[in-house]
Structures are given as C-alpha cells and as structure tokens.
Design a protein around this motif. Sequence first.
Motif, short mmCIF file in Angstrom:
data_model
loop_
_atom_site.label_atom_id
_atom_site.label_comp_id
_atom_site.label_asym_id
_atom_site.label_seq_id
_atom_site.Cartn_x
_atom_site.Cartn_y
_atom_site.Cartn_z
N LEU A 73 -35.10 44.64 -7.09
CA LEU A 73 -35.55 44.30 -8.44
C LEU A 73 -35.71 45.58 -9.27
CD1 LEU A 73 -38.16 41.50 -7.67
CD2 LEU A 73 -35.91 41.20 -8.72
N GLY A 74 -36.21 46.63 -8.64
CA GLY A 74 -36.37 47.90 -9.33
C GLY A 74 -35.04 48.55 -9.68
N LEU A 75 -34.01 48.29 -8.89
CA LEU A 75 -32.67 48.80 -9.21
C LEU A 75 -32.06 48.07 -10.40
CD1 LEU A 75 -30.52 49.45 -6.00
CD2 LEU A 75 -31.51 51.12 -7.56
N GLY A 76 -32.57 46.88 -10.69
CA GLY A 76 -32.05 46.14 -11.82
C GLY A 76 -31.62 44.72 -11.53
N ALA A 77 -31.81 44.28 -10.28
CA ALA A 77 -31.49 42.88 -9.97
C ALA A 77 -32.35 41.96 -10.83
CB ALA A 77 -31.72 42.58 -8.49
N ARG A 78 -31.73 40.97 -11.43
CA ARG A 78 -32.47 40.03 -12.27
C ARG A 78 -33.09 38.92 -11.44
NH1 ARG A 78 -29.38 37.75 -17.41
NH2 ARG A 78 -29.42 39.99 -17.86
N GLU A 79 -32.47 38.57 -10.32
CA GLU A 79 -32.97 37.51 -9.46
C GLU A 79 -32.93 37.96 -8.01
OE1 GLU A 79 -31.16 33.79 -12.15
OE2 GLU A 79 -30.47 34.12 -10.09
N ALA A 80 -33.94 37.56 -7.25
CA ALA A 80 -33.96 37.76 -5.80
C ALA A 80 -34.25 36.42 -5.16
CB ALA A 80 -35.00 38.80 -5.40
N HIS A 81 -33.23 35.80 -4.59
CA HIS A 81 -33.37 34.51 -3.93
C HIS A 81 -33.73 34.78 -2.47
CE1 HIS A 81 -31.38 32.15 -7.21
NE2 HIS A 81 -30.89 33.34 -7.47
N VAL A 82 -34.94 34.41 -2.08
CA VAL A 82 -35.42 34.67 -0.72
C VAL A 82 -35.65 33.34 -0.01
CG1 VAL A 82 -37.19 35.76 0.69
CG2 VAL A 82 -36.52 36.80 -1.49
N TYR A 83 -34.96 33.15 1.09
CA TYR A 83 -35.12 31.96 1.92
C TYR A 83 -35.83 32.40 3.20
CZ TYR A 83 -31.72 29.62 -1.10
OH TYR A 83 -31.07 29.06 -2.19
N LEU A 84 -37.04 31.93 3.39
CA LEU A 84 -37.81 32.29 4.58
C LEU A 84 -37.46 31.33 5.71
CD1 LEU A 84 -41.28 33.25 3.06
CD2 LEU A 84 -39.45 34.77 3.86
N ASP A 85 -36.85 31.87 6.76
CA ASP A 85 -36.37 31.05 7.87
C ASP A 85 -37.53 30.36 8.58
OD1 ASP A 85 -34.11 30.14 9.28
OD2 ASP A 85 -34.45 31.59 10.89
N ASP A 86 -38.67 31.00 8.59
CA ASP A 86 -39.89 30.39 9.12
C ASP A 86 -40.68 29.85 7.94
OD1 ASP A 86 -42.30 29.67 10.21
OD2 ASP A 86 -42.88 31.70 10.83
N PRO A 87 -40.77 28.52 7.78
CA PRO A 87 -41.47 27.97 6.61
C PRO A 87 -42.95 28.30 6.59
CG PRO A 87 -40.91 26.23 8.18
CD PRO A 87 -40.21 27.47 8.65
N GLY A 88 -43.50 28.75 7.72
CA GLY A 88 -44.90 29.15 7.76
C GLY A 88 -45.09 30.65 7.64
N ASP A 89 -44.06 31.35 7.21
CA ASP A 89 -44.12 32.81 7.10
C ASP A 89 -45.29 33.23 6.22
OD1 ASP A 89 -43.57 35.57 6.48
OD2 ASP A 89 -41.48 35.23 7.06
N PRO A 90 -46.18 34.09 6.73
CA PRO A 90 -47.35 34.50 5.92
C PRO A 90 -46.98 35.34 4.71
CG PRO A 90 -47.25 35.73 7.99
CD PRO A 90 -46.23 34.65 8.09
N ALA A 91 -45.74 35.82 4.63
CA ALA A 91 -45.33 36.62 3.48
C ALA A 91 -45.03 35.76 2.26
CB ALA A 91 -44.09 37.45 3.82
N ALA A 92 -45.01 34.45 2.41
CA ALA A 92 -44.58 33.56 1.33
C ALA A 92 -45.42 33.73 0.07
CB ALA A 92 -44.62 32.10 1.80
N LYS A 93 -46.72 33.78 0.22
CA LYS A 93 -47.59 33.85 -0.96
C LYS A 93 -47.36 35.12 -1.76
CE LYS A 93 -52.45 33.50 -2.34
NZ LYS A 93 -53.85 33.33 -1.86
N THR A 94 -47.24 36.25 -1.07
CA THR A 94 -47.02 37.52 -1.76
C THR A 94 -45.67 37.54 -2.45
OG1 THR A 94 -48.39 38.65 -0.13
CG2 THR A 94 -46.94 40.02 -1.48
N LEU A 95 -44.64 37.05 -1.77
CA LEU A 95 -43.30 37.04 -2.36
C LEU A 95 -43.24 36.12 -3.57
CD1 LEU A 95 -41.22 36.97 0.93
CD2 LEU A 95 -41.11 38.77 -0.81
N ALA A 96 -43.87 34.96 -3.47
CA ALA A 96 -43.81 33.99 -4.56
C ALA A 96 -44.45 34.53 -5.83
CB ALA A 96 -44.48 32.69 -4.14
N ALA A 97 -45.36 35.48 -5.68
CA ALA A 97 -46.06 36.03 -6.85
C ALA A 97 -45.27 37.10 -7.57
CB ALA A 97 -47.41 36.60 -6.41
N GLN A 98 -44.13 37.53 -6.99
CA GLN A 98 -43.36 38.61 -7.61
C GLN A 98 -42.42 38.06 -8.68
OE1 GLN A 98 -44.04 41.80 -6.92
NE2 GLN A 98 -45.60 40.92 -5.55
N PRO A 99 -42.48 38.59 -9.90
CA PRO A 99 -41.54 38.17 -10.95
C PRO A 99 -40.10 38.43 -10.51
CG PRO A 99 -43.33 39.49 -11.88
CD PRO A 99 -43.45 39.60 -10.38
#
Length: 390
Positions: A69-95
């Motif tokens: 995103l800092g390089l200039g990507a406008r979108e980052a589509h992230v698919y978490l293979d583990d639906p219970g991944d604890p990183a989900a909340k932090t990632l979802a908050a990123q513009p």
Amino acid sequence: MFPKENHSGALDLASSMWNFSSQAEKGQGDGGRGIMVRMNEPDSGPSWGIVMTAREPGNLVLANVAYHLGLGAREAHVYLDDPGDPAAKTLAAQPGVRLTLCDADHWQRLARRRPEGQNRRQGLNATDAYRRAGVDWLIHLDADEFLRPMPGQGAGPDAGNTDGMLAELAAFPRGFGYVAVPPAERVMPRGAAQAGLFDGVFRRPARVPSRLFRALYGGAADLLDGGMSSHTSGKAFTPTGFDYQIRIHRPRGTGADRLSAHSAHRAHAVELLHFDGLTPLHWLVKLLRYGEHAVEAQAGMNGPHRMRQVADLLDTGDIAAARALHDRVQVLAPDRVARLAALGLCETAHFDPSPIIARVLGEMPDLSARAFDADLRRAHENSPNPRLRT
C-alpha cells in the motif's frame, strides 16, 4: 506447481517513448472483441493492486500489505486461509484492504467445498479478487513476496520509487498479455547472523549448461531449479477487465480472451523478492507442511527439486540434520556470493521495507526473526503432525 517460463519471445517495450493505456471494447468482425489503444493523459498513471491467500504469522501479512500500500497499491485483497486468523481485525482496519475470511460459506460460493490443494485455493481466490478489482492491474503475491523497484530507476533500490514500474505498465497495450515480474530469492551469507526477517542477499535465476550450473551451485545443485530453491517463474501483473483466470504465476486466458504462448513482457523496472523461508525454522515448517500431502498432491504443487527437498527433510533424523539441509540450500559461502554477484546472479543491496511500513501503519510491528519464530511455534504447538509440534 512451478512450471518453467521462457520469456525469450516476450514483448520488450522498455525503450518505448509512448505512454499507452487501453480500453477493451466489443468489436465488429473480430469475434466480438476489439482492442482500442489510446494515449494516456500526460500526468495519469495506471492503478494497481495485490491479492494474496495467507496463512502466516499476522505481523508478516500486515507488513506485506502495508509495504505494498505504501508503494502505491490502491487495493490489497487479502484472503485468510484460516477464517479464525487473529490477524483479521487488524487487517480489516487498514484503509485499502479488502479482507475475505475463507470460511465454509466462502468456499461454497467459489467451489462448493474447500479445495485440499493450496494452489487451487490461491487460484480461486485470486480470480475472485480479479473479478471484483477496481484497479487497472492486479498481481498475485504470497505473504513472503515483496515487489522492489529495480536500481537505476531514478532512486535507490529501497526508496520505493515506482515511476519505472508504472511507466512499463502504462506502456503495455492492455489486452495483449501481461507483465511478468522476475524473481530474486533471498539467501543468507554463511556466518551472517539473522536478526531481522529481511536480512540477506538475493540470488537470481540462472539458465546455464549443467556443468556450469554445478560449478556455480556445488552440492546444492540437485535441490535447486535454475539456481532457486523455490520458483523461477516470478509473478504477473494482469490487466483487469478480461476473461482471465489468475493462476499462481500468470493468468490463463479463457473464452474470447485467449493468451498466446508469448503474451508476457518481462518487467525491467521491478523485481519480486521471494523470502523462501523468512527464517530457517519457517523454511523447515514449509517443507514439513508439503510433506503432509501424498506424493501425487505434492507434484501438483511443486517442481521435482522441491520434492527432493521435502524427501530429504523427511529422511532426516534430528534437528541438526534438518538445519544442515537448510544451510545446504539457503546459505551461500562468501566466495560463492562474490562469484554469483560478478555474474549478475546475486544482488547484495540490502532490502529494508521498514520505513514504508512504519509510514503506513504509524508504528512498526515486531519483524525480528526471534519474534517470528515464536509466532510459528505457537501456531503449531497443537499440530497433529509430531514433527511440526516439536
């Protein structure tokens, strides 16, 4: 699967003075599809995004997304293979992040049930993102892959200057193929202690006669493909808006949008840094996870050299032998680093994504090798695989 790729017939537009974008429209008399190439406005540039399917420690995924995103990507589509991944909340908050949890409903929508093979899951997710993307170009990455603008593009290699990359994307007439980003694979010089995840140097693919190959890579030659422990294919920037399926390394044309054998332009202004094992423990975990699959399933995910790595690891009797295998493949003696560098097969410029990551996040996640390994151990402490557990 990591098929070999030959770009000898690729389009080379690096010297073009034109700045193209494109618009694909239904045409007359050409099977229903025509390609209209038009000039960009002088100050405009193509938009781009990334897509990944991730099952890695959260700080790595967050760092990867923030960096791009800092390089200039406008979108980052992230698919978490583990639906219970604890990183989900932090990632979802990123513009800029479009987060998908790969739960049962997700797989019912895409494939009726969750595919066993990770390549299949990655391809389905990447194609799903491709269909929904709101950018001009999309590239599929793994969490351990980072785009780096090449030296000589108007800034140092770590400065995040993507002008050259954007110029290449803008110059390529959309609808005629894709832009292939060549890989460079991180290795550690022998005797160097790893403190951060991104320490080390980067070897590049070598397609040379077998005797020269063995002279260059010594005892590791049988465990490498083109001098790389993983893949030589790199990844692809694919123009959106076409009937393409996104595979691990390149798109596949379908329907009216066929792709010929020479549909790739090899990028000159950007390369793909692949950290095939962020730490020695990470590399061993990756191979043990491959080893959980039947040989036939492994063959669908990996090349013969990787399967030999897995087989050798499964034959080892203790952690010392496993670490020795890692060092045979992923560690280079200083004289070998110097020889490969002199031949243009090793880049010694340091890669430090932390300034970009910190700017995007406002703070730095812990990207030390020690913290990463601790996360790995926690993630596998209850694994049914006894070797992963220990």
